[in-house]
Design a protein around this motif. Structure first.
Motif, short mmCIF file in Angstrom:
data_model
loop_
_atom_site.label_atom_id
_atom_site.label_comp_id
_atom_site.label_asym_id
_atom_site.label_seq_id
_atom_site.Cartn_x
_atom_site.Cartn_y
_atom_site.Cartn_z
N GLY A 109 -31.58 20.67 0.17
CA GLY A 109 -32.88 19.84 0.45
C GLY A 109 -34.16 20.58 -0.30
N PHE A 110 -35.17 20.55 0.05
CA PHE A 110 -36.36 21.02 -0.58
C PHE A 110 -36.49 22.56 -0.71
N ILE A 111 -36.34 23.07 0.65
CA ILE A 111 -36.01 24.61 0.44
C ILE A 111 -35.11 25.20 -0.34
N GLY A 112 -33.85 24.76 -0.15
CA GLY A 112 -32.87 25.42 -0.81
C GLY A 112 -33.31 25.16 -2.29
N LEU A 113 -33.53 24.00 -2.94
CA LEU A 113 -33.47 23.75 -4.34
C LEU A 113 -34.79 24.60 -4.88
N GLU A 114 -35.80 24.58 -4.09
CA GLU A 114 -36.86 25.46 -4.47
C GLU A 114 -36.58 26.98 -4.77
N LEU A 115 -35.95 27.29 -3.66
CA LEU A 115 -35.44 28.76 -3.58
C LEU A 115 -34.29 29.14 -4.97
N ALA A 116 -33.65 28.19 -5.10
CA ALA A 116 -32.74 28.24 -6.20
C ALA A 116 -33.32 28.41 -7.56
N GLY B 259 -33.70 35.85 -12.27
CA GLY B 259 -32.54 36.50 -13.03
C GLY B 259 -31.22 36.33 -12.12
N ALA B 260 -31.27 36.13 -10.99
CA ALA B 260 -29.85 35.85 -9.87
C ALA B 260 -29.01 34.70 -10.28
N ARG C 161 -28.58 22.61 -13.05
CA ARG C 161 -27.36 23.03 -13.64
C ARG C 161 -27.46 23.43 -15.09
N ALA C 162 -28.48 22.93 -15.75
CA ALA C 162 -28.94 23.32 -16.92
C ALA C 162 -29.53 24.65 -17.03
N GLU C 163 -30.02 24.99 -15.94
CA GLU C 163 -30.63 26.38 -15.57
C GLU C 163 -29.48 27.39 -15.35
N GLY C 164 -28.35 26.63 -15.00
CA GLY C 164 -27.25 27.81 -14.64
C GLY C 164 -27.00 27.76 -13.28
#
Length: 408
Positions: A150-157, A164-165, A194-197
């Motif tokens: 969701g929003f929180i999960g992807l923002e924190l990703a 750098g994690a 995915r492009a950001e790893g």
């Protein structure tokens, strides 16, 4: 002298307290918050601002409350309130008498079933304390696993990758952002992550979440085991209704209120994430919104109605999310849309306009770098509020200004 008590010192409660003064209330105001900090903004906790380990962004300086005649009690929970005696009991045993009461108790993160409690390796995000703990682990060489796309999960990703994690996102549904975000936009964001790893896994079920040997361990239904230095559980939130339930208030996906934010009890109002309310522009459909703007607007609206102004809920729901350099904005509720039109804005930005079967514009979803979609989403919001039935071809034509459709 009248005494208004506000339970919940978040965005909604704090805005309500100041709005009471701005609207001329000269009685006593007591604002009660469970956290030790005075009220602060929640959105930066999960967005790029989470990379900053400084103090949170406070809604107002501490001295502003005293200057405004607002008694701010922090680090205290409101345990119960009695409707007949019109009193509130706090966790330190203090009893407050009220003439009007506002419940702005917010929402709490849903926990993962069966996961150990109080493990430093399994966390949720609701407070500045939570964000500080997450920042301490989001660093090169560490692996952050996020349950929930969701929003929180992807923002924190995005924030964790910025720091750098290594990041893995596990989503049980077939795609991320299934709730309220069109597939075209969800796909674009998935590809960007995915492009950001970021390793995004959708349609995956979790059998168990445990903490073992200084790590969090996710056991997937297919037998795969994923270890992480920290697992963030981002599977949604539940409204904080316990104090309302104990007082016998009506509950319906949150504390049930009418269009004036009045609960089923006399002189008791509720606002923000904790309440559900009828939305007139969607035929009175009852909704509960978890958003920064809704908390602000309902805080101000609750203040007006505590003063007897009888103002009704009228705003269009609005949400936003920042991920990397991309900003997603949504106005309205797209559920029930029959068709949509896509408008290209250039530089990779676009807006999807959602129309019901009768041709009425009911929502608009846009994404692009920075503020690329902000102006057009704002105009779409005004069209939605007006109940407009714009020409679908005009919505898709980037050379036709939305402002002209609003004028029409």
């Amino acid at each position: 002298m009248a005494h208004f008590v506000i339970i919940g010192a978040g965005e909604c409660g704090a805005r309500a307290a100041f709005a009471l003064r701005e609207k001329g209330f000269d009685g006593e105001i007591t604002l009660v918050g469970a956290e030790p900090l005075h009220p602060y903004e929640r959105p930066p906790l999960s967005k790029a601002g989470a990379a900053d380990a400084s103090d949170p962004k406070f809604i107002a300086a501490a001295e502003k409350y005293a200057e405004s005649g607002i008694r701010l009690l922090t680090g205290l929970e409101a345990r119960d309130f009695d409707r007949s005696s019109k009193t509130v009991t706090l966790s330190d045993g203090t009893t407050l008498s009220y003439d009007k009461l506002l419940l702005a108790t917010g929402a709490s993160a849903r926990s993962f079933p069966g996961a150990p409690e109080n493990s430093p390796h399994i966390r949720a995000l609701r407070t500045h304390h939570d964000a500080a703990a997450l920042r301490g682990v989001m660093k090169p060489g560490n692996h952050i696993a996020i349950i929930g796309g969701g929003f929180i999960g992807l923002e924190l990703a995005a924030t964790a990758r910025l720091l750098g994690a290594k990041v893995t996102v596990v989503e049980g549904l077939e795609r991320v952002l299934k709730r309220g975000v069109p597939e075209e936009i969800a796909h674009l964001l998935t590809e960007r992550h995915r492009a950001e790893g970021v390793d995004i896994r959708c349609g995956v079920s979790i059998e168990a979440l445990t903490a073992e040997g200084g790590k969090a361990v996710i056991r997937l239904s297919g037998g795969e085991v994923t270890e992480a230095d920290l697992v963030l559980v981002g599977i949604g939130a539940r409204p904080n209704v316990e104090i309302a339930e104990r007082a016998g208030l009506a509950i319906d996906n949150g504390i049930s209120v009418d269009i004036h934010l009045q609960t089923s009890a006399l002189d008791v109002f509720a606002a923000g994430d904790c309440c559900s309310f009828p939305l007139p522009i969607y035929g009175g459909r009852r909704v509960r919104l978890e958003s920064w703007r809704n908390a602000q607007e309902q805080g101000t609206l609750a203040a007006a109605n505590m003063l007897g102004l009888d103002e009704a809920v009228s705003s269009v729901p609005w949400f936003w999310s920042d991920q990397y350099d991309m900003t997603l904005q949504i106005a309205g509720l797209a559920e029930g849309a029959a068709t949509h039109q896509r408008r290209e804005l250039g530089a990779g930005a676009f807006i999807l306009f959602h129309l019901d079967a009768g041709g009425r514009l009911i929502a608009a979803s846009g994404i692009g770098p920075g503020n690329a979609v902000a102006r057009d989403i704002r105009l779409a919001e005004m069209l939605i509020a007006a109940g407009a039935h714009p020409d679908p071809a005009a919505l898709a034509a980037s050379d036709i200004k939305l402002k002209s459709l609003l004028a029409a």
